[in-house]
Design a protein around this motif. Structure first.
Motif, PDB file in Angstrom:
ATOM      1  N   VAL A  80       4.204   5.660  -5.554  1.00  0.00           N
ATOM      2  CA  VAL A  80       4.217   5.671  -7.023  1.00  0.00           C
ATOM      3  C   VAL A  80       3.137   6.623  -7.547  1.00  0.00           C
ATOM      4  N   GLN A  81       1.947   6.566  -6.955  1.00  0.00           N
ATOM      5  CA  GLN A  81       0.837   7.407  -7.416  1.00  0.00           C
ATOM      6  C   GLN A  81       1.145   8.897  -7.260  1.00  0.00           C
ATOM      7  N   VAL A  82       1.622   9.307  -6.093  1.00  0.00           N
ATOM      8  CA  VAL A  82       1.845  10.747  -5.886  1.00  0.00           C
ATOM      9  C   VAL A  82       3.023  11.254  -6.708  1.00  0.00           C
ATOM     10  N   GLU A 115       0.828  -1.224   0.000  1.00  0.00           N
ATOM     11  CA  GLU A 115       0.000   0.000   0.000  1.00  0.00           C
ATOM     12  C   GLU A 115       0.854   1.262   0.000  1.00  0.00           C
ATOM     13  N   GLU A 145       2.409   1.715  -3.459  1.00  0.00           N
ATOM     14  CA  GLU A 145       1.423   2.188  -4.432  1.00  0.00           C
ATOM     15  C   GLU A 145       1.129   3.669  -4.223  1.00  0.00           C
ATOM     16  N   LEU A 146       1.032   4.091  -2.970  1.00  0.00           N
ATOM     17  CA  LEU A 146       0.811   5.506  -2.658  1.00  0.00           C
ATOM     18  C   LEU A 146       1.975   6.344  -3.175  1.00  0.00           C
ATOM     19  N   ASP A 178      -3.268  10.236  -1.037  1.00  0.00           N
ATOM     20  CA  ASP A 178      -3.815   9.570  -2.222  1.00  0.00           C
ATOM     21  C   ASP A 178      -4.614  10.602  -3.015  1.00  0.00           C
ATOM     22  N   THR A 179      -4.388  10.650  -4.317  1.00  0.00           N
ATOM     23  CA  THR A 179      -5.034  11.668  -5.143  1.00  0.00           C
ATOM     24  C   THR A 179      -6.560  11.570  -5.117  1.00  0.00           C
ATOM     25  N   ASN A 180      -7.110  10.414  -4.799  1.00  0.00           N
ATOM     26  CA  ASN A 180      -8.562  10.248  -4.715  1.00  0.00           C
ATOM     27  C   ASN A 180      -9.143  10.781  -3.409  1.00  0.00           C
ATOM     28  N   GLU A 198       3.829  10.033  -9.649  1.00  0.00           N
ATOM     29  CA  GLU A 198       3.280  10.102 -11.010  1.00  0.00           C
ATOM     30  C   GLU A 198       2.454  11.380 -11.202  1.00  0.00           C
ATOM     31  N   GLU A 199       1.804  11.829 -10.138  1.00  0.00           N
ATOM     32  CA  GLU A 199       1.000  13.052 -10.190  1.00  0.00           C
ATOM     33  C   GLU A 199       1.851  14.319 -10.051  1.00  0.00           C
TER      34      GLU A 199
END
Length: 170
Positions: free
Chosen positions: A25-27, A19, A22-23, A94-96, A29-30
């Motif tokens: 990598v996501q931020v 988790e 993934e967090l 998390d972007t969501n 990427e943003e």
């Protein structure tokens, strides 16, 4: 959907690596400026998290429905002349789940931990122009100065970083 945010300290990343990775990598990427550039591979993110905790680093996560949606680190200075200070590092949401006060809650928890540990000064830095500048200012952090050309973005552009500090009082 129950969106109650629970902040907790992780004493170990075991069981949370996936988790957290993934967090991260996501931020990244943003476009978050937290030391990594996109595309960040999940294996790199996992390697980072596997080595992040030690006695100087306190890790907090924000969870909604038992799922990690944010994190923050409090780095305690171990220098003899710095035992009164700490640094905020890698605040991520998390972007969501942005604009729900998660970053603010994580910051307040880190500040409380710092106070509890006898720290009276917190410092941090962030890329100039990022939304985080507004958050830090709204929490009473004062700008100490800027360093130009400090952080590189994915396209090679160099950005200034802004240093902030806050004196913690009771």
């Amino acid at each position: 959907m129950n969106n109650v945010v629970k902040i907790e300290q992780l004493l170990s990343v075991e069981g949370h690596i996936e988790e957290l990775s993934e967090l991260l990598v996501q931020v990244v990427e943003e476009g978050a400026s937290i030391g990594f550039l996109p595309p960040l591979q999940i294996t790199e993110a996992k390697a980072y998290w596997e080595n992040v905790l030690n006695q100087e680093v306190i890790l907090f996560v924000a969870k909604i429905n038992n799922r990690i949606v944010g994190s923050i680190q409090l780095h305690l200075s171990t220098k003899q002349n710095g035992s009164h200070r700490a640094e905020i590092a890698k605040l991520m949401t998390d972007t969501n789940y942005r604009r729900m006060g998660i970053g603010r809650q994580l910051m307040k928890e880190a500040e409380e931990q710092a106070k509890h540990g006898g720290r009276t000064l917190i410092v941090l830095d962030t890329r100039e122009g990022d939304p985080s500048n507004l958050l830090y200012s709204s929490l009473g952090y004062l700008e100490a100065g800027k360093i130009p050309y400090y952080a590189k973005s994915a396209n090679g552009e160099l950005h200034a970083t802004v240093y902030y500090y806050k004196v913690l009082t009771d």
